[in-house]
Scaffold this active site. Structure first.
Site, PDB file in Angstrom:
ATOM      1  N   ASP A   1     -86.355  -5.811  21.861  1.00 46.33           N
ATOM      2  CA  ASP A   1     -87.176  -4.628  21.589  1.00 46.33           C
ATOM      3  C   ASP A   1     -87.798  -4.744  20.203  1.00 46.33           C
ATOM      4  O   ASP A   1     -87.304  -5.489  19.351  1.00 46.33           O
ATOM      5  CB  ASP A   1     -86.308  -3.354  21.634  1.00 46.33           C
ATOM      6  CG  ASP A   1     -85.717  -3.118  23.008  1.00 46.33           C
ATOM      7  OD1 ASP A   1     -86.307  -3.612  23.997  1.00 46.33           O
ATOM      8  OD2 ASP A   1     -84.669  -2.458  23.081  1.00 46.33           O
TER       9      ASP A   1
HETATM   10  N1  URA Z   1     -80.821  -4.665  24.946  1.00 48.32           N
HETATM   11  C1  URA Z   1     -81.571  -3.692  24.395  1.00 48.32           C
HETATM   12  O1  URA Z   1     -81.372  -2.517  24.649  1.00 48.32           O
HETATM   13  N2  URA Z   1     -82.544  -4.074  23.547  1.00 48.32           N
HETATM   14  C2  URA Z   1     -82.794  -5.344  23.208  1.00 48.32           C
HETATM   15  O2  URA Z   1     -83.692  -5.612  22.422  1.00 48.32           O
HETATM   16  C3  URA Z   1     -82.004  -6.344  23.792  1.00 48.32           C
HETATM   17  C4  URA Z   1     -81.012  -5.972  24.658  1.00 48.32           C
END
Ligand code: URA
Length: 237
Positions: free
Chosen positions: A105
């Site tokens: 993310d």
């Molecule tokens: N899980 C998440 O919620 N975000 C990420 O960036 C990676 C795994």
């Protein structure tokens, strides 16, 4: 990463024989990192910026980079509005068609593999593969043994997603954890911990399969995989 002779690097592209490559160097038509190469036996890594008659030349079949992703960048190759992780790389590497193998993310930090090896990307991301991904998460709330047990059994999220069993190691008295997933659904760590009443406030990926984030890399820094890392990763293909 091992270095190779310039004439070997040039001939590995298939565009010139070793003899032709040597001739190009002798004629002063080859530059490396902006300087005209003086000898064909100078040694460089294949990610060096090599040009022949001013035109860039790709000298390796595939590139594998470990990036410590900083917050604020998208794990994508391009975006109209937001800078992506590729903005951290020099132009000559971007032109190779590198892509992030697996998404983090925008606000997540940590290990991201960038490569132009499509087969490896598929192998790592294939839902059938179950490559372990380990994250460090800080949470707003308190994680307990009950959460550990629930994750080990396999959570069912409120939206119906059935998660595979996951590992949870409690840290900082339950205000943080190390969580190990064998899959990679959208926002999965955040959704799982939220479902346990402990929303994530910070998330960092520590490892992916055999690849462990090099803590010498500061956020935003990257390096080529070592030979050992590369071999371990390619065994997944
Ligand atoms: N899980 C998440 O919620 N975000 C990420 O960036 C990676 C795994």
């Amino acid at each position: 990463m091992p270095q190779q002779r310039l004439d070997k690097l040039l001939s590995s592209t298939g565009r010139w024989s070793r003899k032709e490559a040597r001739e190009l160097v002798r004629q002063g038509r080859v530059s490396v990192q902006g300087r005209t190469a003086a000898r064909e036996d100078e040694k460089y890594e294949h990610t060096a910026e090599i040009r022949v008659d001013g035109a860039p030349v790709d000298c390796s079949p595939f590139i594998y980079l470990m990036l410590h992703k900083p917050p604020g960048l998208l794990s994508a190759t391009r975006d109209k509005h937001t800078p992506t992780v590729l903005n951290l790389l020099p132009e000559h590497l971007c032109r190779r068609g590198l892509f992030p193998a697996g998404r983090l993310d925008k606000d997540t930090t940590g290990l991201l593999l960038l490569t132009d090896d499509g087969d490896l990307g598929h192998a790592l991301l294939s839902p059938k593969r179950h490559v372990d991904k380990v994250y460090f998460a800080q949470v707003d709330g308190l994680l307990t043994r009950a959460d550990q047990e629930a994750l080990a059994r396999g959570l069912t999220l409120p939206d119906g997603l059935q998660c595979l069993p996951a590992g949870l190691e409690l840290l900082e008295g339950g205000r943080a954890c190390r969580i190990t997933l064998r899959e990679g659904k959208y926002h999965q760590v955040k959704r799982m911990l939220e479902a346990r009443g402990a929303p994530v406030t910070a998330l960092k990926r520590l490892s992916m399969g055999p690849l462990v984030l090099d803590e010498a890399l500061k956020p935003g820094q990257w390096r080529e995989l070592t030979q050992g890392e590369r071999t371990a990763l390619l065994a997944l293909k």
